[in-house]
Design an enzyme around this catalytic site. Structure first.
Site: not given
Ligand code: IFM
Length: 446
Positions: A161, A348
């Site tokens: 990200e 994710e």
């Molecule tokens: O916890 C975060 C992660 O580090 C990166 N993506 C989003 C998750 C939830 O906010």
């Protein structure tokens, strides 16, 4: 094509703790957490889930969950305490042991090289991601780690990200290092892209059989109203959040008309050859998906990409994020049509809830099961529509340190009692185990 990969994900600073052990250097997150007001309840990742000392137990939990793969990240300051130069063998050995344990447990390692915990030394020397040198330092990290772990890691993810790192860290000040200058955000974004581009050939050389990719975050964006200013803000926000990194990684150069004032594209420092390096072919794109946003024009004028409104209460998680599963389908189809990546992993997906064990010690998170189930359905829909989706990772294996939100947001399939570090598999963890087994049976029968 290999079987679909079911996994769970974490990141170093969010779970490891042990920030002063075995020669780890300081990170910008250690410092950011030390400033009052930056993190809810003044918390930090100093102890987190104590995973650094409980790694064996956590790998055993992964084995019991029955996942195919585990996505974790490497703490740069453990491996290169000063960001460049001397390799800290003890730091590297921790990840060697983790990879050994995972392979013994039959769990494939998916390693992210940068999940935001930049060595503080690089911030001091180069201004962190504002400095081009930090991209070269990242190539050095990639060299050290991939030389040690190479093909034993199944898939390498260069960055997690970069949008969050560049915009929340350098433009909005909500994340480390806490700068609030959109033009700096733009420059940081370029250097993150460059870091990715420089790392890809290093990984190809040191891990020729491993897959290589990058993870970006996506959220569909809708205008808060049909007013032209809101529509324009939503379009700018969409380009900024969903396309800025994606288009560069897949070879499109910067476009003047996508940069709203007061940002200036011609104030961005880009060297010859950068865009070609950034577009180095990758094997997969990692997609992190949680929610969609409704965006309105920022009447105060502070944010060129508008402001995101809060979702209606009945549909949101404790993060304030709307539950919008079909957005995963929309996102995957859009990416596949726009750039036809060879393969996509959902790296994710998950939800935060106010979980608490009941009197018998169980954690009954039916809402999370419903959320995950609904998103898996959308992922399957995307596959049926022709998206080359190869895997899905739940965020997160464990409840953990949720950055500026501290520990009050629980995303885990496994509950962590921070006072005792006891782990409790939630109902969602058991559901995931059953779902994976059922999906393997179906695949085996097919
Ligand atoms: O916890 C975060 C992660 O580090 C990166 N993506 C989003 C998750 C939830 O906010």
């Amino acid at each position: 094509m290999d079987a679909f990969v079911w996994g769970a994900a974490t990141a170093a600073y969010q779970i490891e703790g042990a920030v002063r052990e075995d020669g780890r250097g300081a990170s910008i997150w250690d410092r950011f957490c030390a400033v009052a007001g930056n993190i809810a309840n003044g918390e930090s990742g100093a102890v987190a889930c104590d995973h650094y000392h409980r790694m064996d137990e956590d790998v055993e939990l992964l084995r019991q969950l029955g996942v195919d793969a585990y996505r974790f990240s490497i703490a740069w300051p453990r491996v290169l305490p000063q960001g460049t130069g001397r390799v800290n063998q003890r730091g590297l050995d921790f990840y060697r042991r983790l990879v050994d344990r995972l392979l013994e447990a039959g769990v494939r390692p998916y390693a992210t090289l940068y999940h935001w915990d930049l060595p503080a030394a690089l911030h001091d020397r180069f201004g962190g991601w504002i400095g081009r040198e930090t991209a070269y330092a990242f190539a050095e990290l990639t060299e050290a780690v991939s030389r040690a772990l190479g093909d034993r890691v199944a898939a390498w993810i260069t960055l997690n990200e970069p949008w969050v790192c560049a915009w929340l860290g350098y433009a909005r000040g909500e994340h480390a290092p806490g700068y609030r200058d959109p033009q700096l955000g733009l420059q940081a974004a370029h250097h993150l892209l460059l870091a990715h581009g420089l790392a890809v050939p290093v990984l190809r050389r040191n891990a020729p059989r491993a897959e290589v990719g990058v993870t970006l975050n996506f959220s569909p964006i809708a205008p808060a109203s049909s007013a032209p200013l809101d529509v324009a803000a939503a379009e700018a926000a969409d380009v900024n959040l969903n396309l800025w990194f994606l288009d560069r990684v897949f070879g499109r150069g910067y476009q003047e008309h996508t940069v709203p004032p007061p940002l200036k594209l011609d104030a961005l420092t880009v060297a010859e050859g950068d865009m070609a390096a950034i577009a180095a072919p990758i094997d997969f794109l990692g997609v992190n998906y949680y929610t969609r946003f409704f965006v309105a024009h920022d009447a105060q004028g502070g944010n060129p990409f508008g402001v995101a409104l809060e979702a209606p209460a009945e549909r949101r998680t404790t993060m304030g994020w709307e539950v919008y599963p079909q957005g995963l389908f929309e996102t995957l189809v859009r990416i596949a049509r726009r750039h036809a990546p060879r393969r996509i992993y959902v790296t994710e997906n998950g939800m935060a809830l106010p979980d608490r064990p009941d009197a018998e010690g169980g954690v009954h998170d039916a809402e999370r099961i419903a959320y995950l189930e609904a998103h898996v359905i959308q992922a399957r829909r995307a596959i049926a529509a022709g998206v080359p989706l190869a895997g899905y990772f739940v965020w997160s294996l464990l409840d953990n340190f949720e950055w500026a939100e501290g520990y009050r947001q629980r995303f885990g399939l496994i509950y962590v009692d921070y006072a005792t570090q006891r782990r409790i598999v939630k109902d969602s963890g058991r559901w995931y185990t059953r779902m994976i087994a059922a999906s393997r049976r179906t695949a085996g029968a097919g």
